[in-house]
Design a protein around this motif. Structure first.
Motif, short mmCIF file in Angstrom:
data_model
loop_
_atom_site.label_atom_id
_atom_site.label_comp_id
_atom_site.label_asym_id
_atom_site.label_seq_id
_atom_site.Cartn_x
_atom_site.Cartn_y
_atom_site.Cartn_z
N SER A 304 45.35 -21.67 -17.14
CA SER A 304 45.49 -21.93 -18.59
C SER A 304 44.89 -20.82 -19.44
O SER A 304 45.00 -20.85 -20.66
CB SER A 304 44.83 -23.27 -18.94
N GLY A 305 44.23 -19.85 -18.81
CA GLY A 305 43.72 -18.71 -19.57
C GLY A 305 42.30 -18.84 -20.06
O GLY A 305 41.94 -18.28 -21.11
N LYS A 306 41.44 -19.56 -19.30
CA LYS A 306 40.03 -19.71 -19.71
C LYS A 306 39.31 -18.37 -19.66
O LYS A 306 38.48 -18.08 -20.53
CB LYS A 306 39.32 -20.69 -18.77
N THR A 307 39.61 -17.55 -18.64
CA THR A 307 38.84 -16.31 -18.44
C THR A 307 38.99 -15.35 -19.61
O THR A 307 38.02 -14.73 -20.05
CB THR A 307 39.27 -15.63 -17.13
N ILE A 308 40.20 -15.22 -20.17
CA ILE A 308 40.40 -14.29 -21.28
C ILE A 308 39.69 -14.80 -22.52
O ILE A 308 39.15 -14.01 -23.32
CB ILE A 308 41.92 -14.06 -21.55
N VAL A 309 39.63 -16.14 -22.69
CA VAL A 309 38.89 -16.71 -23.81
C VAL A 309 37.40 -16.39 -23.66
O VAL A 309 36.73 -15.97 -24.61
CB VAL A 309 39.10 -18.24 -23.89
N ALA A 310 36.88 -16.58 -22.44
CA ALA A 310 35.47 -16.29 -22.19
C ALA A 310 35.17 -14.81 -22.40
O ALA A 310 34.13 -14.44 -22.96
CB ALA A 310 35.10 -16.71 -20.77
N LEU A 311 36.10 -13.93 -21.97
CA LEU A 311 35.90 -12.49 -22.12
C LEU A 311 35.85 -12.09 -23.59
O LEU A 311 35.02 -11.28 -24.02
CB LEU A 311 36.99 -11.71 -21.38
N LEU A 312 36.75 -12.66 -24.40
CA LEU A 312 36.74 -12.35 -25.83
C LEU A 312 35.42 -12.78 -26.47
O LEU A 312 34.88 -12.08 -27.33
CB LEU A 312 37.92 -13.04 -26.52
#
Length: 697
Positions: A304-312
């Protein structure tokens, strides 16, 4: 128990022999232990009958008055027939070679019998049941004699309309537990209301504690509701106090900085963020900009794209000169995160340093990582439990991200947050296991929650199909499908429920290599392999060196392999709903159309088959999480690492008691606001290991 303890030893209150049995076979040492060993059900007398809901072969207890007595001799054997009536139903009890009972069991005698029920031509009957007379004499036979060890049988039974049935063992009967509870409650003075006043609409705590073990004519429901409320309130108060305590801590206010690394990444993303991701990024950005430490849970399914949210979010901290730590549960996952973050940042042209730290690193590599961390050269530090060690010193840790939060304990989390002695770092915890709302309200009530439900651009939904063993052609077609995917340049997982034996990893891998895919590369992965060996296998699979990987569930949280497009889960009925959904999420990681095949040995009309079908029919992890909660206990859903929930929530059902949990949360906030000292005193008896399941992060 909220605001009440009874630490008296059972041996000081009940007979020594019975106390020793309770301790040895049920682990009950104190009066508190016994009082919290609640009945699992009740038998109701009076207006209804125990017979009505009983089945042939059930062991029941039946209370009534003898209406008829008939003795006869057959082949030199005396048989005594009784008809016992409880006001609704009659039951026939038969005693063999017991002529002496005709003088004891007379018409008009009130008694209780207990034994195995059977039916003859629709008439309920019992053969040689144990009995206790309710005429004041207290005479009893069989298992009911155990009650006489704890006081007057007439006092215990004569006026009861409800009998508690306790979780018992072959060595400790429900009668022993009932008698022991009676003795403890008889010796217990009135319990003061722990909340200082009885909550509106509920009965008093003293009344509830007594009635749950010995219900009055109105039954046990009011007592159970009050005790459920207390259970929910004990946890809700802890959470409310945590929120208050957190409000007194200080974190660095990390405002968004235009034109820096965060903006660079946003501009370079190959796909636009989903609406859910945009909302989550905004929520995290707002939290980070405050001087109150962020405590947020980001839940979203695999992919679902949690990692890119956390990276931002991490880049917002880095743009403010702070370091970020990402704690991962395994070395494989930590190294994958490190490589993925480095590649993403490199593609964005962002000058951000990512450093990995794991336990298996050689000394020289580890020393280089530690030096870059303490000097401030490292911006993002990705690691396992190695991050928590005392030898790890951060230059200026401002933000902590914990991946797969349920795999870490409170001490580990707190140790990482304490790496900055000037302020409290912001914290984000992530989970790929959707959390049912009642569990979120209970276990994560001190966290703000962000949720991702959409799939990012480029991701395709995973097609799912059930492959029953009773359709051999379907099984054969499933193997053909795997071969077709490999022929197209893709890779496959085959997941097995065990390592050895029939249907295990070793047997299935051997079968595939010899029979199905002799010309393909078949690999093996399971939990008994050493860490280095597992890492090497996964690395080989990631590079495309293995066509078909036969594995146990060790891949559930593991390396992303975008080229893996098909998975067969063998004997899928052996796995839980959530686990099946997690495993399915290992495919579909790239932009290719993907398929998950749920093989099953279950019969078509079985509940197991229906459960597998339910998983295959939807990809909505939140819907499946609710199904998982309905089909398993909440303790199982939460995981053994959070076993404290099973100690605390002995009566509450997280699928049915939403309103009680909601009220407890609302009341807890009010209590903490008006009288925080009372809240602290009420929760002081919660042991650290009980709190651990509340604080998993």
């Amino acid at each position: 128990m909220l605001g009440f303890r009874d630490d008296r030893l059972l041996v000081d209150v009940i007979p020594e022999k019975e106390a020793q049995q309770l301790k040895k076979h049920l682990g009950l040492s104190t009066c508190q232990d016994l009082l919290e060993h609640y009945p699992r059900r009740y038998i109701h007398y009076g207006g209804t009958s125990a017979i009505m809901s009983a089945h042939d072969g059930d062991t029941i207890s039946f209370m009534g008055t003898i209406q008829a007595v008939r003795g006869e001799w057959r082949r030199n054997k005396h048989i005594l027939h009784l008809t016992i009536f409880d006001g609704v139903t009659s039951v026939r009890a038969t005693y063999f070679n017991s002529a002496y009972l005709e003088k004891t069991l007379e018409v008009g005698t009130r008694l209780m019998v207990t034994g195995k029920l059977s039916f003859y031509r629709g008439q309920p009957q019992m053969s040689h049941p144990s009995y206790v007379l309710l005429n004041g004499s207290g005479q009893a036979t069989g298992s009911l004699q155990k009650l006489s060890k704890f006081g007057s049988l007439s006092d215990m039974l004569a006026d009861r309309e409800w009998l508690p049935v306790y979780p018992a063992t072959g060595k400790v009967s429900t009668w022993t537990l009932m008698g022991a509870a009676h003795a403890v409650l008889e010796s217990l003075p009135p319990i003061l209301e722990p909340l200082e006043e009885t909550p509106a609409g509920l009965i008093g705590f003293d009344e509830a504690m007594r009635q749950v073990h010995a219900p009055g004519p109105e039954g046990p429901d009011l007592a159970i509701d009050r005790l459920k409320y207390n259970e929910a309130l004990s946890i809700a108060l802890v959470m409310a106090l945590r929120r208050v305590d957190a409000s007194h801590e200080t974190a660095p206010a990390l405002l968004r900085v235009e034109g820096r690394a965060q903006d660079q990444l946003l501009r370079s993303l190959p796909f636009p963020l989903t609406k859910g991701q945009q909302k989550a990024v905004g929520e995290l950005s707002d939290d980070l900009a405050r001087s109150l430490p962020m405590m947020r849970l980001l839940q979203g399914e695999v992919g679902s794209g949690k990692t890119i949210v956390a990276l931002l979010a991490m880049l917002q901290a880095i743009d403010n000169g702070k370091q970020c730590a990402l704690l991962a549960p395994t070395e494989v996952l930590a190294m994958q995160h490190a490589r993925s973050l480095q590649m993403t940042l490199l593609n964005a042209g962002a000058q951000v340093s990512v450093v990995a730290l794991t336990g298996s690193m050689n000394t020289a590599t580890k020393q280089r990582s530690l030096l870059s961390i303490v000097s401030g050269e490292a911006d993002i530090i990705v690691g396992t439990h190695a991050l928590i060690q005392d030898s790890v010193d951060f230059f200026d840790l401002g933000f902590v991200v914990v991946d797969e939060q349920h795999r870490f304990g409170v001490e580990q989390r707190d140790q990482l947050r304490s790496k900055n002695d000037r302020y409290t770092p912001h914290m984000l915890v992530m989970t790929a296991t959707p959390i049912p709302r009642t569990i979120a309200m209970t276990v994560f009530a001190d966290l703000e929650v962000s949720t991702l439900k959409e799939l990012p651009g480029g991701r395709k939904p995973i097609q799912s199909s059930v492959v029953p063993e009773f359709f051999p052609k379907w099984v054969a077609r499933a193997w053909e499908k795997i071969r077709e995917e490999v022929a197209d340049g893709r890779q496959a997982y085959v997941v097995c429920p065990r390592i050895e034996g029939e249907g295990g990893v070793l047997e299935i891998a051997d079968y595939l290599q010899r029979i199905q895919f002799p010309d393909l590369s078949v690999g093996i992965l399971h939990g008994r392999m050493k860490g280095e060996e597992k890492d090497a296998i996964m690395a080989d699979f990631s590079r495309g060196g293995i066509d078909v990987l036969v594995s146990t569930t060790v891949i559930e949280v593991g390396v992303d392999v975008p080229n893996a497009t098909v998975m067969m889960i063998r004997e899928s009925e052996s796995f839980g709903v959530s686990q099946l959904h997690q495993l399915r999420g290992r495919v579909g990681r790239g932009g290719h159309k993907s398929l998950c095949l749920f093989h099953t040995l279950a019969e078509e009309d079985s509940g197991q088959f229906a459960r597998v079908q339910a998983v295959a029919s939807t990809s909505d992890g939140f819907q499946l999480a609710e199904l998982d909660l309905q089909t398993r206990s909440e303790g199982d859903v939460l995981g053994t690492a959070q076993s404290g929930v099973q100690r605390r929530l002995k009566l509450i059902n997280l699928t049915k008691d939403f309103s009680i949990i909601q009220r407890a949360n609302d009341d807890a906030a009010g209590i903490v606001e008006k009288n925080a000292d009372l809240a602290r005193s009420l929760t002081a008896e919660l042991a650290q290991d009980d709190l651990e399941y509340l604080e998993k992060s």
